[in-house]
Design a protein around this motif. Structure first.
Motif, PDB file in Angstrom:
ATOM      1  N   LEU A  10      39.137  55.265  18.808  1.00 13.95           N
ATOM      2  CA  LEU A  10      40.137  54.724  17.793  1.00 13.95           C
ATOM      3  C   LEU A  10      39.617  55.116  16.514  1.00 13.95           C
ATOM      4  CD1 LEU A  10      42.507  52.757  17.177  1.00 13.95           C
ATOM      5  CD2 LEU A  10      40.608  51.003  16.998  1.00 13.95           C
ATOM      6  N   THR A  11      38.468  55.098  16.181  1.00 14.46           N
ATOM      7  CA  THR A  11      37.657  55.543  14.939  1.00 14.46           C
ATOM      8  C   THR A  11      38.017  57.255  14.588  1.00 14.46           C
ATOM      9  OG1 THR A  11      36.086  53.968  15.161  1.00 14.46           O
ATOM     10  CG2 THR A  11      35.775  55.665  13.483  1.00 14.46           C
ATOM     11  N   TYR A  12      37.985  58.061  16.074  1.00 11.80           N
ATOM     12  CA  TYR A  12      38.205  59.431  15.726  1.00 11.80           C
ATOM     13  C   TYR A  12      39.689  59.558  15.206  1.00 11.80           C
ATOM     14  CZ  TYR A  12      38.667  64.557  16.562  1.00 11.80           C
ATOM     15  OH  TYR A  12      38.757  65.677  16.353  1.00 11.80           O
ATOM     16  N   SER A  13      40.450  58.762  15.961  1.00 10.97           N
ATOM     17  CA  SER A  13      42.084  58.897  15.527  1.00 10.97           C
ATOM     18  C   SER A  13      42.283  58.585  14.017  1.00 10.97           C
ATOM     19  CB  SER A  13      42.824  57.711  16.500  1.00 10.97           C
ATOM     20  OG  SER A  13      42.672  56.732  15.897  1.00 10.97           O
ATOM     21  N   GLU A  14      41.566  57.942  13.450  1.00 11.77           N
ATOM     22  CA  GLU A  14      41.402  57.640  11.851  1.00 11.77           C
ATOM     23  C   GLU A  14      40.972  58.624  11.177  1.00 11.77           C
ATOM     24  OE1 GLU A  14      39.915  53.739  11.704  1.00 11.77           O
ATOM     25  OE2 GLU A  14      41.703  52.957  12.478  1.00 11.77           O
ATOM     26  N   GLU A  15      39.691  59.138  11.619  1.00 11.55           N
ATOM     27  CA  GLU A  15      38.928  60.099  10.794  1.00 11.55           C
ATOM     28  C   GLU A  15      39.077  61.329  11.110  1.00 11.55           C
ATOM     29  OE1 GLU A  15      37.365  59.109   8.378  1.00 11.55           O
ATOM     30  OE2 GLU A  15      37.274  56.650   8.863  1.00 11.55           O
ATOM     31  N   LYS A  16      39.472  61.673  12.306  1.00 16.05           N
ATOM     32  CA  LYS A  16      39.674  63.439  12.744  1.00 16.05           C
ATOM     33  C   LYS A  16      38.511  64.012  12.782  1.00 16.05           C
ATOM     34  CE  LYS A  16      44.377  62.593  13.453  1.00 16.05           C
ATOM     35  NZ  LYS A  16      44.369  61.313  13.079  1.00 16.05           N
ATOM     36  N   SER A  17      37.420  63.651  12.734  1.00 17.05           N
ATOM     37  CA  SER A  17      36.121  64.335  12.734  1.00 17.05           C
ATOM     38  C   SER A  17      34.770  63.403  13.301  1.00 17.05           C
ATOM     39  CB  SER A  17      35.560  64.450  11.176  1.00 17.05           C
ATOM     40  OG  SER A  17      34.543  64.846  10.972  1.00 17.05           O
ATOM     41  N   TYR A  18      34.386  64.495  14.065  1.00 21.30           N
ATOM     42  CA  TYR A  18      33.245  63.891  14.841  1.00 21.30           C
ATOM     43  C   TYR A  18      32.196  63.212  13.773  1.00 21.30           C
ATOM     44  CZ  TYR A  18      34.339  65.325  19.647  1.00 21.30           C
ATOM     45  OH  TYR A  18      35.085  65.453  20.738  1.00 21.30           O
ATOM     46  N   THR A  19      31.831  64.039  12.692  1.00 15.43           N
ATOM     47  CA  THR A  19      30.840  63.841  11.689  1.00 15.43           C
ATOM     48  C   THR A  19      31.464  62.385  11.067  1.00 15.43           C
ATOM     49  OG1 THR A  19      30.352  66.091  11.490  1.00 15.43           O
ATOM     50  CG2 THR A  19      29.598  64.713   9.697  1.00 15.43           C
ATOM     51  N   THR A  31      26.492  61.554  20.192  1.00 12.43           N
ATOM     52  CA  THR A  31      26.743  60.422  20.752  1.00 12.43           C
ATOM     53  C   THR A  31      28.422  60.357  21.075  1.00 12.43           C
ATOM     54  OG1 THR A  31      24.763  59.279  20.418  1.00 12.43           O
ATOM     55  CG2 THR A  31      26.632  57.821  20.994  1.00 12.43           C
ATOM     56  N   VAL A  32      28.817  60.535  19.626  1.00  9.85           N
ATOM     57  CA  VAL A  32      30.581  60.334  19.702  1.00  9.85           C
ATOM     58  C   VAL A  32      31.023  61.582  20.623  1.00  9.85           C
ATOM     59  CG1 VAL A  32      32.511  61.022  17.901  1.00  9.85           C
ATOM     60  CG2 VAL A  32      30.367  60.061  17.019  1.00  9.85           C
ATOM     61  N   ALA A  33      30.427  62.711  20.502  1.00 14.41           N
ATOM     62  CA  ALA A  33      31.167  63.655  21.494  1.00 14.41           C
ATOM     63  C   ALA A  33      31.064  63.188  22.981  1.00 14.41           C
ATOM     64  CB  ALA A  33      30.388  65.155  21.330  1.00 14.41           C
ATOM     65  N   ASP A  34      29.852  62.656  23.286  1.00 14.66           N
ATOM     66  CA  ASP A  34      29.779  61.949  24.656  1.00 14.66           C
ATOM     67  C   ASP A  34      30.852  61.143  25.021  1.00 14.66           C
ATOM     68  OD1 ASP A  34      27.688  63.722  25.361  1.00 14.66           O
ATOM     69  OD2 ASP A  34      26.074  62.369  24.929  1.00 14.66           O
ATOM     70  N   LYS A 273      34.377  47.063   6.845  1.00 16.36           N
ATOM     71  CA  LYS A 273      35.621  47.210   7.822  1.00 16.36           C
ATOM     72  C   LYS A 273      35.170  47.615   9.262  1.00 16.36           C
ATOM     73  CE  LYS A 273      39.200  48.897   6.108  1.00 16.36           C
ATOM     74  NZ  LYS A 273      40.405  47.968   5.851  1.00 16.36           N
ATOM     75  N   LYS A 274      35.357  46.692  10.039  1.00 13.40           N
ATOM     76  CA  LYS A 274      35.179  46.643  11.741  1.00 13.40           C
ATOM     77  C   LYS A 274      36.204  46.331  12.625  1.00 13.40           C
ATOM     78  CE  LYS A 274      30.330  45.492  11.035  1.00 13.40           C
ATOM     79  NZ  LYS A 274      29.279  44.481  11.286  1.00 13.40           N
ATOM     80  N   ASP A 275      36.217  46.952  13.598  1.00 12.76           N
ATOM     81  CA  ASP A 275      37.176  46.725  14.798  1.00 12.76           C
ATOM     82  C   ASP A 275      37.063  45.527  15.340  1.00 12.76           C
ATOM     83  OD1 ASP A 275      38.893  49.181  15.057  1.00 12.76           O
ATOM     84  OD2 ASP A 275      37.074  49.996  15.592  1.00 12.76           O
ATOM     85  N   TRP A 276      35.635  44.961  15.211  1.00  9.16           N
ATOM     86  CA  TRP A 276      35.355  43.455  15.748  1.00  9.16           C
ATOM     87  C   TRP A 276      34.545  42.792  14.680  1.00  9.16           C
ATOM     88  CZ3 TRP A 276      30.926  41.117  17.531  1.00  9.16           C
ATOM     89  CH2 TRP A 276      30.986  39.832  18.054  1.00  9.16           C
ATOM     90  N   GLN A 277      34.954  41.927  14.316  1.00  5.76           N
ATOM     91  CA  GLN A 277      34.008  41.131  13.309  1.00  5.76           C
ATOM     92  C   GLN A 277      33.315  39.614  14.031  1.00  5.76           C
ATOM     93  OE1 GLN A 277      31.715  41.201  10.630  1.00  5.76           O
ATOM     94  NE2 GLN A 277      33.422  41.765   9.374  1.00  5.76           N
ATOM     95  N   ARG A 278      32.036  39.418  13.575  1.00  4.11           N
ATOM     96  CA  ARG A 278      31.239  38.370  14.556  1.00  4.11           C
ATOM     97  C   ARG A 278      32.198  37.098  14.063  1.00  4.11           C
ATOM     98  NH1 ARG A 278      26.467  37.293  13.134  1.00  4.11           N
ATOM     99  NH2 ARG A 278      26.320  38.085  11.113  1.00  4.11           N
TER     100      ARG A 278
END
Length: 299
Positions: A10-19, A31-34, A273-278
């Motif tokens: 989901l984060t990659y869909s927003e950032e378009k970059s592994y870094t 880890t992102v690539a894995d 900003k997080k996908d899940w906040q405690r």
């Protein structure tokens, strides 16, 4: 397939970059690539198409995306339901600027502790210039500060708490205290004691006076100390009204009326900003927002 892999995709869909994903989620790039590779292996399709340094979702990736949104939303709701069944608990770390902590937060924090006795809360007074860094490192959960306008950021969520007027003031013996109202001309050659150079009050002062001749010989992090200096010296300052209201009523300090100075600052609560906040963080934000809404409705 696991939740971490879905969040990575989901984060990659927003950032378009592994870094960029690695920086945002605090992962190694490998880890992102894995995570992406394991998802592609799970579904048996390519989810990302790389063209040079830039990546795009494939058609299969675009089809999968709304389902991942749905899964993560339901996962968050499930976590919330389980946590709320146990009662709000856990640790929460809050950083605030001095003026909000002293003049606005004390009673509200006490009410929150009383309502949620299983929450371990730590509150610190911090320089607002460090808030973003502290949030990114997750050294704090919530940062509370003033700003001149709403903050919009891809990395932080903002909850607006309240607005408060900014007051220009001097001591009651200052020559300007005798005037019913003042103009920019009256401020020429005056000395000001201000908070940090990038504080909303200093920005406001420079905006009002533009290129007029004034002098700021000292910047002090503490509004309480600024009040003390203004009380005893022939200097001016700008602070939120709540900080000096009692001193004005006691005739220790004097509010200067200036037509050009009709500004307020906005108190914000910032979170990463997080996908899940405690749940404890979500409940704290909801609680203080509601308390400030009640306070300002009754004024």
């Amino acid at each position: 397939m696991n939740i971490q892999q879905l969040i990575t995709f989901l984060t990659y869909s927003e950032e378009k970059s592994y870094t960029k994903v690695a920086l945002k989620l605090n992962y190694a790039v490998s880890t992102v690539a894995d995570h992406i590779y394991n998802l592609e292996k799970e579904f048996g399709v390519k989810l990302i198409s790389k063209k040079g340094k830039k990546g795009e979702l494939t058609e299969s990736g675009e089809i999968l995306l709304p389902y991942i949104h749905s899964i993560l939303r339901e996962y968050e709701e499930a976590i919330d339901a389980v946590e709320f069944s146990k009662g709000i608990q856990g640790d929460i770390k809050i950083a605030s600027i001095e003026s909000i902590a002293l003049y606005h937060l004390q009673e509200i924090l006490y009410k929150f502790m009383k309502k949620y006795p299983n929450v371990n809360m730590s509150v610190s007074i911090q320089d607002p210039a460090n808030f973003q860094k502290l949030l990114l490192r997750e050294d704090i959960d919530v940062a509370i500060k003033y700003d001149l306008e709403d903050s919009i950021s891809d990395m932080f969520d903002t909850t607006i708490l309240f607005n408060t007027p900014v007051v220009l003031f001097c001591n009651s013996k200052h020559n300007l205290a005798k005037k019913e109202s003042i103009s920019k001309k009256d401020l020429k050659m005056q000395h000001f004691i201000m908070t940090q150079k990038d504080s909303p009050y200093t920005k406001l002062l420079k905006h009002i006076l533009e290129d007029d001749d004034y002098h700021i010989p000292m910047y002090i992090d503490s509004g309480v100390l600024i009040k003390k200096i203004v009380e005893n010296e022939n200097v001016l300052s700008l602070l939120p009204e709540a900080m000096i209201k009692d001193d004005i009523e006691k005739n220790i300090l004097h509010k200067l009326n200036m037509k050009e100075l009709d500004f307020s600052v906005t108190a914000h609560a910032m979170t990463l900003k997080k996908d899940w906040q405690r749940p404890v963080v979500k409940e704290f934000l909801k609680f203080i927002k509601n308390e400030f809404d009640i306070l300002h409705k009754t004024k």
